[in-house]
Design an enzyme around this catalytic site. Structure first.
Site, PDB file in Angstrom:
ATOM      1  N   ASN A   8      -1.511   4.555   7.672  1.00 50.35           N
ATOM      2  CA  ASN A   8      -0.360   4.146   8.491  1.00 50.35           C
ATOM      3  C   ASN A   8       0.631   5.189   8.287  1.00 50.35           C
ATOM      4  O   ASN A   8       1.182   5.380   7.176  1.00 50.35           O
ATOM      5  CB  ASN A   8       0.305   2.773   8.152  1.00 50.35           C
ATOM      6  CG  ASN A   8       1.660   2.400   8.516  1.00 50.35           C
ATOM      7  OD1 ASN A   8       2.073   3.105   9.735  1.00 50.35           O
ATOM      8  ND2 ASN A   8       2.168   1.497   7.909  1.00 50.35           N
ATOM      9  N   LYS A  10       3.469   5.591   9.687  1.00 53.44           N
ATOM     10  CA  LYS A  10       4.944   5.126   9.792  1.00 53.44           C
ATOM     11  C   LYS A  10       5.547   5.982  10.834  1.00 53.44           C
ATOM     12  O   LYS A  10       4.872   6.560  11.682  1.00 53.44           O
ATOM     13  CB  LYS A  10       5.306   4.956   8.477  1.00 53.44           C
ATOM     14  CG  LYS A  10       4.786   4.350   7.362  1.00 53.44           C
ATOM     15  CD  LYS A  10       5.726   3.886   6.232  1.00 53.44           C
ATOM     16  CE  LYS A  10       4.924   3.333   5.149  1.00 53.44           C
ATOM     17  NZ  LYS A  10       5.387   2.714   4.299  1.00 53.44           N
ATOM     18  N   HIS A  93       3.945  -5.679   9.846  1.00 50.27           N
ATOM     19  CA  HIS A  93       4.051  -5.015   8.661  1.00 50.27           C
ATOM     20  C   HIS A  93       5.404  -5.248   8.208  1.00 50.27           C
ATOM     21  O   HIS A  93       6.422  -5.669   8.869  1.00 50.27           O
ATOM     22  CB  HIS A  93       4.362  -3.481   9.079  1.00 50.27           C
ATOM     23  CG  HIS A  93       4.398  -2.544   8.002  1.00 50.27           C
ATOM     24  ND1 HIS A  93       5.286  -2.240   7.162  1.00 50.27           N
ATOM     25  CD2 HIS A  93       3.455  -1.613   7.260  1.00 50.27           C
ATOM     26  CE1 HIS A  93       5.135  -1.561   6.114  1.00 50.27           C
ATOM     27  NE2 HIS A  93       3.651  -1.241   6.084  1.00 50.27           N
ATOM     28  N   GLU A  95       7.864  -3.688   6.965  1.00 52.19           N
ATOM     29  CA  GLU A  95       9.014  -2.832   7.544  1.00 52.19           C
ATOM     30  C   GLU A  95       9.494  -3.573   8.778  1.00 52.19           C
ATOM     31  O   GLU A  95      10.875  -3.431   9.205  1.00 52.19           O
ATOM     32  CB  GLU A  95       8.783  -1.575   7.510  1.00 52.19           C
ATOM     33  CG  GLU A  95       8.658  -0.789   6.241  1.00 52.19           C
ATOM     34  CD  GLU A  95       7.669   0.355   6.023  1.00 52.19           C
ATOM     35  OE1 GLU A  95       7.356   0.931   7.019  1.00 52.19           O
ATOM     36  OE2 GLU A  95       7.278   0.741   5.053  1.00 52.19           O
ATOM     37  N   GLU A 163       0.064  -6.717   1.503  1.00 52.22           N
ATOM     38  CA  GLU A 163       1.043  -5.599   0.975  1.00 52.22           C
ATOM     39  C   GLU A 163       2.023  -6.283   0.348  1.00 52.22           C
ATOM     40  O   GLU A 163       3.111  -6.591   0.995  1.00 52.22           O
ATOM     41  CB  GLU A 163       1.396  -4.809   2.098  1.00 52.22           C
ATOM     42  CG  GLU A 163       0.195  -4.265   2.843  1.00 52.22           C
ATOM     43  CD  GLU A 163       0.608  -2.774   3.676  1.00 52.22           C
ATOM     44  OE1 GLU A 163       0.212  -1.988   3.510  1.00 52.22           O
ATOM     45  OE2 GLU A 163       1.621  -3.057   4.547  1.00 52.22           O
ATOM     46  N   GLY A 169       5.227   2.135  -1.074  1.00 55.97           N
ATOM     47  CA  GLY A 169       6.010   3.606  -1.277  1.00 55.97           C
ATOM     48  C   GLY A 169       6.626   3.555  -2.942  1.00 55.97           C
ATOM     49  O   GLY A 169       7.693   4.432  -2.759  1.00 55.97           O
ATOM     50  N   SER A 208       0.927   1.578  -2.490  1.00 58.25           N
ATOM     51  CA  SER A 208       0.586   2.677  -3.453  1.00 58.25           C
ATOM     52  C   SER A 208      -0.724   3.267  -3.795  1.00 58.25           C
ATOM     53  O   SER A 208      -1.025   3.357  -4.780  1.00 58.25           O
ATOM     54  CB  SER A 208       1.724   2.341  -4.660  1.00 58.25           C
ATOM     55  OG  SER A 208       2.959   2.420  -4.323  1.00 58.25           O
TER      56      SER A 208
HETATM   57  C1  PEP Z   1       2.408   0.758   3.856  1.00 57.04           C
HETATM   58  O1  PEP Z   1       3.596   0.886   4.241  1.00 57.04           O
HETATM   59  O2  PEP Z   1       1.694   0.024   4.605  1.00 57.04           O
HETATM   60  C2  PEP Z   1       1.993   1.320   2.690  1.00 57.04           C
HETATM   61  C3  PEP Z   1       0.874   0.782   1.912  1.00 57.04           C
HETATM   62  O3  PEP Z   1       2.691   2.336   2.029  1.00 57.04           O
HETATM   63  P1  PEP Z   1       2.215   3.080   0.582  1.00 57.04           P
HETATM   64  O4  PEP Z   1       1.117   3.305   0.722  1.00 57.04           O
HETATM   65  O5  PEP Z   1       3.135   4.173   0.801  1.00 57.04           O
HETATM   66  O6  PEP Z   1       2.831   2.316  -0.355  1.00 57.04           O
END
Ligand code: PEP
Length: 259
Positions: A8, A10, A93, A95, A163, A169, A208
């Site tokens: 992803n 983003k 997601h 976000e 998630e 992140g 992460s």
């Molecule tokens: C995400 O935003 O879907 C995500 C998993 O981000 P990260 O891998 O950077 O934690």
């Protein structure tokens, strides 16, 4: 169950960075032909990325409207994303849930739209740190499954992305035990919602994920793949994660949508 390694990007990436897609796709094609790999991109890059990937990996979108067309300035329908060459789309997601107030009902409507257009829906759920600390992680995610996953979803039309918000992140990771417990719970909830089909949907872990932890995460029971944010932006890191996936015979989601 074939694991899915999904990236992803983003709100990152312009055309000059498509060489990262080219590198991933070429390497997957040459050295990991049986691994199912998808990268979800800003909509501006999808058509060009599909050409660049040349079938080595699938390309997806990061969000879609629930509507087919009409007076929704700035929005993109699932059908438009499919027309651009996407084979999948992320919906719900965290976000988007956090910054745009997307509710479970909105996420369910978007997942239905994805199915209508023939896109694989990656339906995201996850608890906040406060919800986990209060002991509510399982019930929060169970409720999100019940309300965000439409009843007609199948293993070929949807996957779940678990998630935990506090892991996105942040470099913070749940323990293996916490992932095992949550994925088992999500499996139970999916079976309750979807019956026998609920046993087949893949459940991705996201938050992460990086080359150093991918193998241990992918080895856990009920982990059907990973959803990768930051580490999907660099081909070397993302390829290292792809190499951690056990390989079988994958469907390519860019061709799956033709069915
Ligand atoms: C995400 O935003 O879907 C995500 C998993 O981000 P990260 O891998 O950077 O934690």
């Amino acid at each position: 169950m074939q694991p899915l390694i999904a990236g992803n990007w983003k709100m990152n990436g312009v055309a000059s960075q498509l060489h990262e897609i080219e590198a991933v796709a070429a390497s997957v094609k040459a050295t990991l032909p049986s691994t199912e790999v998808l990268i979800c991109l800003p909509a501006t890059l999808i058509a060009q990325a599909v050409l660049t990937a040349a079938g080595g990996i699938s390309i997806g979108a990061e969000d879609c409207s629930a509507e087919i067309s009409g007076p929704f300035t700035g929005d993109l329908s699932a059908e438009m994303l499919k027309d651009a060459g996407a084979g999948a789309v992320i919906v719900g997601h965290s976000e988007r849930r956090q910054h745009y107030g997307e509710t479970d009902a909105v996420v369910a409507a978007k997942a239905k739209a994805a199915r209508r257009a023939g896109l694989l829906a990656i339906i995201c759920i996850g608890e906040t740190s406060a919800q986990r600390l209060a002991g509510n992680a399982l019930s929060v995610c169970g409720d999100q499954i019940a309300r965000s996953v439409p009843e007609n979803m199948t293993a070929s039309s949807a996957v779940i992305g678990y998630e935990p918000l506090w892991a996105i992140g942040s470099g913070q990771m749940p323990t293996s035990g916490q992932i095992i417990e949550m994925h088992a719970h999500i499996r139970d909830c999916l079976t309750q919602c979807l019956g026998a089909e609920g046993k087949k949907l893949r459940i991705l872990y996201g938050g992460s994920v990086k080359p150093s932890n991918a193998l241990s995460i992918l080895s856990l029971p009920e982990v059907g793949g990973v959803l990768v944010g930051g580490a999907s932006l660099k081909s070397a890191d993302f390829l290292a994660i792809c190499r951690a996936a056990p390989a079988m015979n994958p469907p390519n989601v860019n061709s799956q949508k033709e069915q």
